[in-house]
Design an enzyme around this catalytic site. Structure first.
Site, short mmCIF file in Angstrom:
data_model
loop_
_atom_site.label_atom_id
_atom_site.label_comp_id
_atom_site.label_asym_id
_atom_site.label_seq_id
_atom_site.Cartn_x
_atom_site.Cartn_y
_atom_site.Cartn_z
N ARG A 3 48.78 39.23 31.94
CA ARG A 3 49.63 38.22 32.57
C ARG A 3 48.77 37.07 33.07
NH1 ARG A 3 54.97 39.81 33.99
NH2 ARG A 3 55.04 38.77 35.98
N ASN B 202 49.51 33.07 41.87
CA ASN B 202 48.98 34.35 41.41
C ASN B 202 48.39 34.40 40.01
OD1 ASN B 202 49.69 35.82 43.81
ND2 ASN B 202 51.81 35.66 43.12
N TYR B 203 48.75 33.49 39.16
CA TYR B 203 48.34 33.65 37.77
C TYR B 203 47.48 32.54 37.20
CZ TYR B 203 51.47 37.61 37.47
OH TYR B 203 52.07 38.81 37.66
N LEU B 204 47.62 31.35 37.72
CA LEU B 204 46.89 30.25 37.12
C LEU B 204 45.54 30.09 37.79
CD1 LEU B 204 49.81 27.70 36.82
CD2 LEU B 204 48.97 29.34 35.13
#
Length: 683
Positions: free
Chosen positions: A529, A641-643
DNA sequence: ATGCCGACTTAGTATTCTTTAG
DNA sequence: CTAAAGAATACTAAGTCGGCAT
């Protein structure tokens, strides 16, 4: 300003992120073709989806002409830009075939509060305080950060297990004791006496009247069961149906109103008082460095608000007392004083292999814990955040191999291997979560390994339709074209099974992750993810990860308003056009029947006005489309949270955009570790 | 292997603060 | 100015995943 999602079709290629596309095309060309299969497929998908490409756009407010502003960041930039050739990241960016999801929020699974009333008052005077605070914090931060980067390098990798050497803090803050209001509710039409404890729980329920919870059977039953335990067997209250909480609800509304009516001074006084009480809990000292504490407030008692169809919703979350709390603190440092006289901590530990400052058992799920951690801006959190992204970057080097590997195993005779291959494919391609087993007493949701046969429909010739409730009971509804072997495999996995059976009967998250670790050290399902999100790094991200938000209550009216305004402008425009016609025909504006007209407008002026209005209309149409299309997309989650923030920082440096236009203050602090990356950074 | 405990990240929603529109 | 919209932050639920005991 947050980057805005814009999904409108046909709007493509020339956005601010076009550099990204370029990169990805290039990499595809350069790639040798041994893993042609997945790639080709990806490419196809990408192309076919390309028309719905989304892009980031930095929106500027009319007011902020910030290009010329000097920010430290920007200054740092320039020299660096020239230096960094920007080149080279040879292969990268296999775009994660993000098929557009149709994610729907099933209203039934969400008990959203429809908490109607919402009024805010803002006092200008509070400005003073806030800005002071801001300054103070900035100063601290600078000091801390400069020290930090050094400290961080020295610090042992998280592998060693030791998280800190010294740790000081002041423990946790408890919510104030319950203050009885004495308002009597009715039972069978008659006022009833309640003890403060009984009243407290009744009030918890009463104030939830206008949330969806209040009408849910499970919620009511759980609440009533727990409340009756407090009422006692002999209490007059026996049946929920005879309870009338209206009096308490109305008291609550009055309280809210009173609060709203307070003068700014009163509010400020209240805030100051609160600030004073909290002061000592705000900071911890970790290895000699002052760090912000995250959630130092102990969760107050209340009725449990589980998401989706949670079997425990409505249960009383009892008050936490010092005796429930375990403190973690450096050896030899003073133990925080228990703030409640006559009571004491459950335990005091000195465990430097963990980062928590305190914890208690969750009263709803006795086997779960609630931890008090440092804030996201702390070095400890920052370091592990950085490690997370580094791991995802490392996946870049293995992803080709991994894809070849699982593609090969789609046809494996070994059923376990085959399932793992297909599961990995789904995790990679659809960003599904791993899917751990869940208990009976939790909401019934699934992830990849726990998909049930009824969650997947095989649509010939090679499409799979997914329909399930994922984390937080957010519905995942998506139809994807998959490679034929995957399709066949899934069909086979489902064959002959009953509703409720697992598609992936042979595997679980442990096996899946164990396999992934063989392919790359430290690799687990969730890394995909992060990897795919960071690789994609544009608005698509929020969609692929299925981050959602409730459509705001005002959405419809907002849209209606926009439409109204657009219509209004059109009428204006048409009026002006007509006038222009007349003017062109040589009539003086003044000649109009409407002799009272004072303004004399030349055709040029009219034309200007018209084009001005048309520009306005166009702008509003764009706003409207954006509003409609992003109404369920929660970009914030991806951003936090992801980038990999370094991508954003580098981009800002390259384009001389002040970073604080993209990241809010809190998030900026959280990403302190990423700020000194060069403009040439590539994920 | 499996199950459970433990710690930590990720997530949507509620609340608060800030900005904008009227 | 006030109210409403919008952004940011606070809150806490709900995941992931490692490790250890069985």
């Amino acid at each position: 300003m947050a980057p805005t999602v814009c999904l409108s079709d046909g709007d493509d290629e020339d956005g601010p992120i076009s550099f990204k596309r370029t990169a990805s095309v290039k990499s595809e060309q350069e790639d040798d073709s041994e893993d042609e299969k997945p790639l080709a497929m990806r490419t196809t998908r990408l192309t076919s989806n390309a028309s719905s490409t989304s892009r980031n756009s930095i929106k500027r407010r009319p007011g902020d002409s910030n290009t010329g502003t000097s920010s430290p960041l920007k200054k740092a930039k320039h020299s660096a830009i020239e230096r960094e050739p920007k080149a080279a990241d040879a292969h990268d960016n296999k775009i994660p075939l993000a098929p557009r999801l149709t994610s729907v929020k099933p209203s039934k699974t969400k008990p959203p509060a429809k908490n109607a009333t919402k009024n805010k008052k803002k006092s200008p005077s509070s400005f003073t305080k806030d800005s002071q605070k801001g300054v103070e914090m900035k100063a601290k931060k600078t000091v801390r950060n400069s020290r930090l980067s050094k400290a961080m390098k020295v610090r042992q990798g998280s592998g060693s297990g030791k998280k800190w050497s010294t740790l000081e803090h002041n423990g946790v803050m408890f919510p104030p004791p319950y203050m009885p209001h004495g308002v009597k509710m009715l039972y069978n039409g008659q006022p009833v006496d309640l003890t403060p404890e009984q009243e407290e729980v009744a009030t918890m329920f009463a104030v939830m009247r206008d949330t969806e919870y209040a009408s849910k059977e499970t919620f009511i039953n759980n609440f009533f069961t727990d409340w009756r335990k407090i009422l006692g067997k002999t209490h007059i209250i026996k049946k929920f149906e005879l309870c009338d909480f209206t009096t308490i609800y109305e008291w609550h509304l009055r309280e809210k109103e009173n609060k709203k009516q307070m003068t700014t001074e009163e509010k400020k006084a209240l805030r100051d008082e609160k600030g004073k009480r909290e002061e000592k809990y705000l900071w911890a000292i970790v290895d000699g460095v002052k760090e912000k504490v995250g959630n130092f407030r102990v969760e107050p008692p209340g009725l449990f608000r589980g998401r989706g169809e949670h079997p425990k919703m409505g249960r009383l979350k009892r008050r936490i007392r010092p005796n429930d709390i375990t403190i973690n603190i450096g050896k030899g440092t003073p133990v925080p004083v228990c703030p409640i006289p006559g009571e004491s901590w459950k335990e005091v530990k000195h465990d430097n292999t963990v980062t928590w400052l305190a914890f208690w058992n969750d009263p709803i799920n006795q086997k779960d814990f609630k931890y008090v951690f440092l804030a996201a801006s702390s070095s400890l959190k920052g370091q592990s955040d950085k490690e997370k992204y580094e791991k995802a970057r490392k996946l870049k080097d293995h992803i080709d191999n991994i894809r070849v590997n699982y593609t090969k195993d789609f046809r494996s005779k070994d059923q376990v291997k085959k399932q793992i291959a297909v599961a990995t494919y789904l995790v990679d391609k659809l960003a599904l979560r791993a899917g751990n087993e869940k208990d009976e007493d939790e909401a019934d949701t699934v992830g990849c390994c726990t998909l049930k046969v009824e969650n997947v429909t095989c649509l010939p010739p090679n499409k799979l339709q997914f329909d399930f409730l994922g984390k937080d009971s957010i519905r995942y509804l998506n139809t994807v074209e998959v490679e034929l072997p995957v399709y066949e495999a899934v069909k086979e996995f489902c064959a002959g099974k009953n509703k409720g059976d697992n598609v992936f009967a042979e595997i679980d998250t442990i096996k899946l992750n164990a396999h992934l670790k063989e392919l790359m050290p430290g690799l687990t399902a969730k890394v995909f993810r992060t990897y795919n999100a960071s690789v994609t790094l544009d608005a698509m991200v929020a969609i692929i990860c299925n981050h959602q938000r409730a459509v705001s209550k005002s959405h419809d009216s907002q849209m209606a308003k926009l439409n109204e305004k657009i219509d209004e402008l059109k009428v204006q425009r048409d009026g002006l056009k007509a006038e222009l016609e007349k003017a062109k025909k040589g009539k003086r504006p003044g000649d109009d029947k409407d002799g009272s007209r004072k303004k004399k407008l030349t055709p040029e002026m009219l034309e200007n006005k018209i084009s001005g209005i048309e520009a306005k209309i166009e702008g509003m149409v764009i706003t409207k489309n954006n509003t409609e299309e992003s109404k369920t997309v929660a970009l914030g989650t991806s951003k936090i949270n992801y980038l990999d923030p370094r991508i954003t920082v580098a981009w800002c440096k390259t384009h001389e955009i002040p970073i604080n236009k993209i990241f809010s203050k809190t998030i900026l602090e959280k990403f302190g570790w990423a700020m000194d990356v060069g403009p040439g950074f590539r994920f």
